[in-house]
Design an enzyme around this catalytic site. Structure first.
Site, PDB file in Angstrom:
ATOM      1  N   HIS A  79       0.835  -1.193   0.000  1.00 52.28           N
ATOM      2  CA  HIS A  79       0.000   0.000   0.000  1.00 52.28           C
ATOM      3  C   HIS A  79       0.875   1.251   0.000  1.00 52.28           C
ATOM      4  O   HIS A  79       2.084   1.173   0.202  1.00 52.28           O
ATOM      5  CB  HIS A  79      -0.923   0.023   1.224  1.00 52.28           C
ATOM      6  CG  HIS A  79      -2.085  -0.921   1.123  1.00 52.28           C
ATOM      7  ND1 HIS A  79      -1.972  -2.262   1.398  1.00 52.28           N
ATOM      8  CD2 HIS A  79      -3.380  -0.717   0.763  1.00 52.28           C
ATOM      9  CE1 HIS A  79      -3.144  -2.850   1.220  1.00 52.28           C
ATOM     10  NE2 HIS A  79      -4.011  -1.927   0.837  1.00 52.28           N
TER      11      HIS A  79
ATOM     12  N   LYS B  85      -0.327   4.636   4.719  1.00 53.89           N
ATOM     13  CA  LYS B  85      -1.188   3.673   5.429  1.00 53.89           C
ATOM     14  C   LYS B  85      -0.608   3.379   6.796  1.00 53.89           C
ATOM     15  O   LYS B  85       0.594   3.133   6.944  1.00 53.89           O
ATOM     16  CB  LYS B  85      -1.333   2.383   4.615  1.00 53.89           C
ATOM     17  CG  LYS B  85      -2.363   1.421   5.197  1.00 53.89           C
ATOM     18  CD  LYS B  85      -2.675   0.305   4.223  1.00 53.89           C
ATOM     19  CE  LYS B  85      -3.692  -0.678   4.791  1.00 53.89           C
ATOM     20  NZ  LYS B  85      -4.967  -0.027   5.126  1.00 53.89           N
TER      21      LYS B  85
END
Length: 274
Positions: free
Chosen positions: A157, A161
């Site tokens: 990600h 995140k």
């Protein structure tokens, strides 16, 4: 067709703005309310203008109760503490809540299940149709292949995140564990560092990557001597999550209290599996 009034928690955030635009363009849905924490610069601003779709006459509030006073269903992609507060309000009002928040602990999920006794709640680690199909495939493959096939879950990600592994990766791990008829808590290996020794048979490993602006990549690897099967999903836009969440909200309106997931929403649950 009666329109479903949908409210959005975290209305000024990236996901909140995307959800507002998705609600606005979805037949049968109407944007009813949105909230931000007290002190937010977005308080009082028009949700449509924040979402880039033009004025819609719905102002951002800082009162969480407004989500359920004005709407049939609220959508929450915020943070665990806020999500629990919203679930409590949903239970008190008997209104629907779609939860896409990641990073919920086992205790948080248990609390949400308790609130679902008086409110219909959809709780899912990922709202994407394709990801939920992937989870079904992972469970099927894990049930078919014996433990000589090592299971590893790799996810990547964007750099911002804050939770790891991702909720989707953990959901894929749960699917694999169900297929193997084991508990994920006992089978999971979430950290490897130093001299770890040989891989223990039957475990489910996780690897977490963070960088750039990656929306979300997930691969489940089944590796045995001489061959490897990889099942992969790559998200190119957060719009897939917004579409799934709004679909869940439309499905949830008028449902009986209970804890549901995207398998229910998409009609993928086999008879007798709940």
């Amino acid at each position: 067709m009666t329109e479903v009034r949908i409210a959005i928690a975290g209305a000024a955030g990236r996901m909140g703005r995307m959800l507002a635009a998705e609600v606005d363009r979805t037949e049968g849905a109407v944007l009813a309310a949105g909230t931000e924490p007290a002190g937010s610069n977005a308080a009082g601003q028009d949700m449509g203008e924040l979402a880039g779709i033009g004025r819609r006459g719905v102002a951002v509030s800082t009162d969480p109760a407004a989500l359920f006073a004005a709407a049939d269903v609220a959508i929450d992609f915020t943070a665990p503490a806020a999500t629990l507060a919203h679930a409590r309000l949903a239970a008190a009002a008997g209104k629907g809540l779609v939860i896409g928040t990641t990073g919920l602990s086992a205790e948080d999920r248990a609390a949400v299940a308790g609130f679902a006794a008086t409110a219909p709640i959809v709780l899912a680690p990922n709202m994407s149709l394709a990801v939920n199909l992937l989870m079904g495939l992972v469970e099927q493959v894990a049930a078919t292949l014996d433990p000589d096939y090592d299971i590893e879950i790799v996810e990547m990600h964007h750099r911002h995140k804050v939770d790891a592994p991702s909720g989707t990766a953990l959901g894929l791990g749960e699917a694999a564990a169900r297929g193997r008829r084991v508990g994920l808590a006992e089978a999971a290996v979430r950290v490897r560092d130093g001299h770890t020794g040989a891989r223990r048979r039957g475990t489910i490993g996780f690897a977490t990557l963070r960088g750039g602006d990656v929306v979300g990549d997930h691969t489940v690897v089944f590796a045995a001597n001489g061959e490897r099967l990889e099942l992969t999903h790559r998200a190119g836009s957060r719009e897939i999550y917004a579409r799934g969440a709004v679909r869940a909200a439309l499905w949830l309106a008028g449902r009986a209290p209970g804890l549901y997931d995207m398998t229910d929403v998409l009609g993928l649950r086999s008879a007798g599996s709940r």
